[in-house]
Design an enzyme around this catalytic site. Structure first.
Site, short mmCIF file in Angstrom:
data_model
loop_
_atom_site.label_atom_id
_atom_site.label_comp_id
_atom_site.label_asym_id
_atom_site.label_seq_id
_atom_site.Cartn_x
_atom_site.Cartn_y
_atom_site.Cartn_z
N GLN A 111 0.83 -1.20 0.00
CA GLN A 111 0.00 0.00 0.00
C GLN A 111 0.86 1.25 0.00
O GLN A 111 1.63 1.48 0.93
CB GLN A 111 -0.90 -0.02 1.24
CG GLN A 111 -1.72 1.24 1.45
CD GLN A 111 -2.68 1.10 2.64
OE1 GLN A 111 -3.67 0.39 2.58
NE2 GLN A 111 -2.35 1.77 3.73
N GLY A 112 0.74 2.06 -1.05
CA GLY A 112 1.51 3.29 -1.17
C GLY A 112 0.71 4.50 -0.77
O GLY A 112 0.24 5.26 -1.64
N TYR A 113 0.53 4.70 0.52
CA TYR A 113 -0.23 5.85 1.03
C TYR A 113 0.68 6.85 1.73
O TYR A 113 0.90 7.95 1.26
CB TYR A 113 -1.31 5.37 2.02
CG TYR A 113 -2.62 4.96 1.40
CD1 TYR A 113 -2.74 4.66 0.05
CD2 TYR A 113 -3.77 4.85 2.18
CE1 TYR A 113 -3.95 4.27 -0.51
CE2 TYR A 113 -4.99 4.46 1.64
CZ TYR A 113 -5.08 4.17 0.29
OH TYR A 113 -6.28 3.79 -0.25
N SER A 114 1.18 6.49 2.91
CA SER A 114 1.92 7.43 3.76
C SER A 114 3.18 7.94 3.08
O SER A 114 3.84 7.24 2.32
CB SER A 114 2.29 6.77 5.08
OG SER A 114 1.15 6.45 5.83
N SER A 144 4.45 -1.60 4.27
CA SER A 144 4.58 -2.99 4.69
C SER A 144 4.73 -3.91 3.48
O SER A 144 4.01 -3.76 2.49
CB SER A 144 3.35 -3.42 5.49
OG SER A 144 3.17 -2.62 6.63
N GLU A 148 -10.32 -1.65 6.18
CA GLU A 148 -9.06 -2.10 6.78
C GLU A 148 -9.25 -2.85 8.08
O GLU A 148 -8.41 -3.66 8.46
CB GLU A 148 -8.14 -0.90 6.99
CG GLU A 148 -6.73 -1.28 7.34
CD GLU A 148 -5.78 -0.10 7.32
OE1 GLU A 148 -4.57 -0.33 7.38
OE2 GLU A 148 -6.26 1.04 7.25
N SER A 207 -2.95 7.33 13.93
CA SER A 207 -2.59 7.60 15.33
C SER A 207 -3.84 7.82 16.19
O SER A 207 -4.92 8.15 15.69
CB SER A 207 -1.71 8.85 15.40
OG SER A 207 -2.45 10.00 15.02
N GLU A 237 -4.43 10.24 18.09
CA GLU A 237 -4.81 11.64 17.94
C GLU A 237 -5.80 11.82 16.78
O GLU A 237 -6.83 12.47 16.91
CB GLU A 237 -3.53 12.43 17.70
CG GLU A 237 -3.67 13.87 17.26
CD GLU A 237 -2.29 14.47 16.99
OE1 GLU A 237 -1.85 15.23 17.84
OE2 GLU A 237 -1.68 14.16 15.95
#
Length: 403
Positions: free
Chosen positions: A132-135, A167, A251, A378, A380
């Protein structure tokens, strides 16, 4: 709510248990228990072969529907049964989770007929693995801030940028990438969801990220003119945010129940350790152990309750689940160290330079769980989602202090 299983579900359980017992032999038996959180480096070849074995048995994608892609078809409760039996059999950690449980349902919801036919059978056979290419650096929890760019060139896109905390990128054949296709658009606008082959030497570089555990489950991925075919864009150009958010809603589904069974096994190990070390004689420690057990049971009932729910009242269910298990698991790691006392800081008894940083299961549990309240969204950010989307509270002012 009725949490019991039907006769059909129990018959399905019998079949699943029998299949696992018959096939977890040889190299697959040796890979039992390998590949869990913090141990994704273990048993790579056997676990990749295990994906193909699951595919031959039709056990990949059992929640996809009518079995049109080589998968078995199972009801929601039967998916829960399979997840439970898989975890109880200590079957190897899944390499195909991202493709099966994230990308595939997204393609079923948003993909074209050609995309479904191209990608779903290969996932169901366990032949193609995904990441997964997100962050990105500076755009993790704030996903709308991605800066990886994709420029259209004829029937393809050229992708330039960096993803992080990816990952299984070192094992994956494909990556689904959220990239900015309109450089003039801001935030959620101008993003597209692209399917990118990883076998592009010189255009894609994967660098492992070494963690506290000494292992490298996550990676940095650098794109330098990597190519994605235009026909492999999911959804319309500039509408990738809708697709990306639809994927994130998937997810934390049935797989959370597998996670909780693993948590129960870890808790049992901590309890046994507390009894053996004498720490369980301390009433404060006993109270913590009982609280961990009770909270884990509550998480299971909550997961089962929300699994098949929809609508506004459950819009925050994934965020609630993440808040619950992230903090719970981190406390379990802390408890694992507490019940061992000074021995928790000691390395292998047969110490050598080669084994200087070798950790046992409970030491790895403590170190890896320090990140549980950060990765995957997170605490938050999860609290803000619940506040704004469920409780209807005012949005946080830009530049303000997050709660």
């Amino acid at each position: 709510m009725d949490f019991s299983f039907t006769e059909e579900d129990e018959a399905f359980r019998t079949d699943a248990r029998a299949w696992l017992e018959a096939h977890l032999t040889g190299d697959f038996a040796e890979a039992r228990g390998q590949g869990g959180p913090g141990s994704e480096h273990e048993g790579g070849a056997a676990r990749r072969a295990w994906e193909r074995e699951l595919g031959r048995g039709g056990w990949i994608g059992i929640g996809w529907g009518d079995g049109a892609y080589g998968n078995r078809s199972a009801s929601l409760t039967q998916q829960v049964v399979w997840a439970e039996e898989y975890a109880r059999a200590e079957a190897p950690g899944r390499y195909g989770h991202i493709g099966e449980n994230l990308l595939a349902p997204t393609l079923l919801a948003y993909g074209s007929a050609a995309q479904k036919q191209r990608f779903l059978p290969a996932i169901a056979r366990g032949e193609e693995l995904w990441c997964q290419g997100y962050s990105e650096p500076g755009a993790g929890s704030d996903l709308a801030g991605v800066r990886t760019a994709a420029a259209r060139e004829g029937d393809a896109y050229r992708i330039t940028g960096q993803k992080v905390w990816t990952s299984l990128a070192h094992e994956a054949d494909w990556c689904f990438v959220l990239a900015r296709t309109d450089p003039d658009a801001r935030r959620h606008q101008g993003l597209s969801f692209l399917l990118v082959p990883m076998d592009q030497p010189g255009r894609i570089e994967v660098r492992p990220i070494r963690q506290l555990t000494g292992t490298s489950e996550f990676n940095e991925v650098f794109f330098d003119g990597a190519v994605a075919r235009a026909e492999h864009r999911v959804g319309a150009e500039g509408e990738g945010w809708q697709v990306a958010m639809g994927l994130l809603g998937l997810e934390r589904g049935v797989s959370t129940l597998v996670q909780q069974i693993g948590f129960a096994e870890e808790l049992a190990t901590v309890v046994r350790t507390a009894v053996a070390s004498g720490a369980a004689e301390d009433p404060v420690v006993r109270d913590r152990l009982v609280r961990q057990w009770a909270e884990l049971r509550a998480m299971r009932w909550n997961a089962l309750r929300t699994l098949g729910s929809s609508g506004a009242r459950d819009a925050g269910a994934p965020s609630v689940a993440k808040l619950l298990w992230g903090a719970w698991h981190r406390r379990l790691g802390e408890l694992a160290v507490q019940v061992r006392g000074a021995l928790a800081t000691v390395g292998p008894s047969d110490w050598s330079a080669e084994r200087a940083y070798e950790l046992d299961a409970l030491q790895r549990l403590f170190l890896f769980t320090r990140a549980d309240t950060v990765y995957g969204g997170s605490d938050e950010v999860q609290r803000n989602i619940i506040a704004e989307r469920v409780l209807g509270l005012p949005r946080e002012p830009k530049g303000g202090v997050r709660s």
